[in-house]
Design a protein around this motif. Sequence first.
Motif, short mmCIF file in Angstrom:
data_model
loop_
_atom_site.label_atom_id
_atom_site.label_comp_id
_atom_site.label_asym_id
_atom_site.label_seq_id
_atom_site.Cartn_x
_atom_site.Cartn_y
_atom_site.Cartn_z
N PHE A 1 0.88 -1.44 0.10
CA PHE A 1 0.09 -0.04 -0.06
C PHE A 1 0.82 1.33 -0.09
O PHE A 1 1.95 1.44 0.73
N GLY A 2 0.54 2.47 -1.02
CA GLY A 2 1.13 3.27 -0.98
C GLY A 2 2.45 3.42 -1.73
O GLY A 2 3.30 4.52 -2.00
N GLY A 3 2.87 2.41 -2.48
CA GLY A 3 3.92 2.30 -3.24
C GLY A 3 5.12 1.57 -2.72
O GLY A 3 5.38 1.55 -1.32
N ARG A 4 6.26 1.40 -3.16
CA ARG A 4 7.48 0.96 -2.79
C ARG A 4 8.07 1.49 -1.57
O ARG A 4 8.35 0.89 -0.47
N LYS A 5 8.24 2.96 -1.57
CA LYS A 5 8.94 3.74 -0.55
C LYS A 5 8.19 3.48 0.48
O LYS A 5 8.69 3.37 1.82
N VAL A 6 6.65 3.88 0.83
CA VAL A 6 5.88 3.95 1.98
C VAL A 6 6.13 2.41 2.27
O VAL A 6 5.80 2.19 3.67
N ALA A 7 5.77 1.47 1.43
CA ALA A 7 5.92 -0.23 1.94
C ALA A 7 6.86 -0.48 2.78
O ALA A 7 6.81 -1.19 3.68
N ARG A 8 8.07 -0.09 2.22
CA ARG A 8 9.46 -0.55 2.76
C ARG A 8 9.48 0.39 3.97
O ARG A 8 10.11 -0.52 4.95
N ALA A 9 9.15 1.67 4.43
CA ALA A 9 9.10 2.21 5.46
C ALA A 9 8.24 1.64 6.37
O ALA A 9 8.75 1.39 7.68
N GLN A 10 7.20 1.24 6.07
CA GLN A 10 6.03 0.54 6.82
C GLN A 10 6.77 -0.87 7.47
O GLN A 10 6.77 -1.21 8.73
N LEU A 11 7.17 -1.54 6.52
CA LEU A 11 7.96 -2.79 7.08
C LEU A 11 8.95 -2.80 7.88
O LEU A 11 9.29 -3.44 9.02
N GLU A 12 9.94 -1.61 7.76
CA GLU A 12 10.99 -1.34 8.67
C GLU A 12 10.75 -1.10 9.97
O GLU A 12 11.20 -1.37 11.00
N HIS A 13 9.46 -0.27 9.91
CA HIS A 13 8.78 0.25 11.39
C HIS A 13 8.28 -0.92 12.04
O HIS A 13 8.52 -0.91 13.14
N LEU A 14 7.58 -1.91 11.27
CA LEU A 14 7.14 -3.21 11.95
C LEU A 14 8.18 -4.04 12.71
O LEU A 14 8.10 -4.41 13.60
N GLY A 15 9.25 -3.99 11.68
CA GLY A 15 10.40 -4.73 12.42
C GLY A 15 10.83 -4.08 13.59
O GLY A 15 11.19 -4.75 14.42
N ASP A 16 11.08 -2.92 13.50
CA ASP A 16 11.77 -2.13 14.63
C ASP A 16 10.74 -2.23 15.94
O ASP A 16 11.02 -2.35 16.95
N MET A 17 9.39 -1.85 15.60
CA MET A 17 8.49 -2.02 16.70
C MET A 17 8.54 -3.54 17.42
O MET A 17 8.41 -3.67 18.48
N SER A 18 8.90 -4.57 16.54
CA SER A 18 8.87 -5.95 17.20
C SER A 18 9.91 -6.32 17.94
O SER A 18 9.85 -7.35 18.58
N GLU A 19 11.01 -5.49 18.13
CA GLU A 19 11.92 -5.47 19.18
C GLU A 19 11.58 -5.13 20.41
O GLU A 19 12.59 -5.30 21.48
N ARG A 20 10.58 -4.09 20.48
CA ARG A 20 10.27 -3.68 21.84
C ARG A 20 9.83 -4.87 22.57
O ARG A 20 9.08 -5.77 22.41
N GLU A 21 10.13 -4.78 23.99
CA GLU A 21 9.76 -5.97 24.98
C GLU A 21 8.44 -6.18 25.16
O GLU A 21 8.02 -7.55 25.16
N HIS A 22 7.61 -5.19 24.96
CA HIS A 22 6.18 -5.33 25.35
C HIS A 22 5.19 -5.59 23.97
O HIS A 22 4.20 -5.75 23.99
N ILE A 23 5.84 -5.95 22.78
CA ILE A 23 5.31 -6.02 21.37
C ILE A 23 5.79 -7.33 20.80
O ILE A 23 7.00 -7.53 20.53
N SER A 24 4.85 -8.21 20.49
CA SER A 24 5.20 -9.55 19.83
C SER A 24 4.82 -9.55 18.42
O SER A 24 3.57 -9.16 18.26
N VAL A 25 5.40 -9.82 17.37
CA VAL A 25 4.96 -9.91 16.05
C VAL A 25 5.39 -11.26 15.61
O VAL A 25 6.63 -11.59 15.32
N ARG A 26 4.31 -12.19 15.32
CA ARG A 26 4.58 -13.52 14.55
C ARG A 26 3.85 -13.36 13.20
O ARG A 26 2.83 -12.58 12.97
#
Length: 302
Positions: free
Chosen positions: A200-225
């Motif tokens: 969604f939003g094109g390659r640049k927006v989609a890449r930034a979103q995935l990077e944000h998702l990966g970064d947030m998954s490193e927080r202790e209180h957030i789990s992403v599977r």
Amino acid sequence: MGTGASMCAKRNQERTATMPPSKLPPTIRQRRLGAELRRLRELAELSVTEAGRLHGSTQSRISNIESGGYPVSADRVRTLARLYGCLDQPFVDALAGMTGGRTRGWWDEYREILPADSLELAELEHHAVAMRVACAIHLPGLLQTTDHARALFKDVVPPFDPPVVEHLLSFRIKRQAVIYGERPTSLSTVIHESALRMGFGGRKVARAQLEHLGDMSEREHISVRVVPFGSGSYPSSGSGIIYLGDVVPQLDTVQLDTDTASGYVGAQPQLARYRAVLDRLEVTALTPEKSRDLIHNIARSM
């Protein structure tokens, strides 16, 4: 909140709230409190009239309390629970904690703009002690970037007016406050790989979103599977699931989000079913570490 809530907002964008605060309809927590008191009364095999007589009140007062339309104090909740023979003290304490009339939070500033179910979700998230989310196509709203969310709102058919897009966007970002700060709410998510590759939003927006998702998954209180392609299973794949945990499991709430509508469930058999669905999804998904690797690999490929 995904496409269903967005469509509700589209249908209600011209709605205005002209009633004074005292006349506003009860919130979802007020209705839930009333419903639980009604359930306790029915378990005690008491009619509304009998309950009113025992409480020294009227039938209409009891009915209004049970509909969520009458503010009730913590002391009155404890009195009613005692009259109904409820001995579950943690549950009674949790009910007492739901009293005090309408909660005035930041979401009230959107009351004339967005539909009630959107505001109710924000209120439930505010009070939740833990959240579990499952998504098949859209990423969890609490983990979306501004650009990603804007792209989603602009993709709705028929299109939102630009001011509505901005209201929806600011509302979604403000909801995310619950996972930040000194005492953030724990968030456990299960996301199908398809949601990671929508772009969604094109390659640049989609890449930034995935990077944000990966970064947030490193927080202790957030789990992403992530449930990868080829897993062979994804229970309840037709709707998004937000499981909002309360201080006692009897008061948990599930929000279901489809492509046409959003709704809430809180009956014990339904809660048990969605807990089982989420448990099964977590077993099906990759570990958080392997999920993070997959997220970053997809981001690099864009």
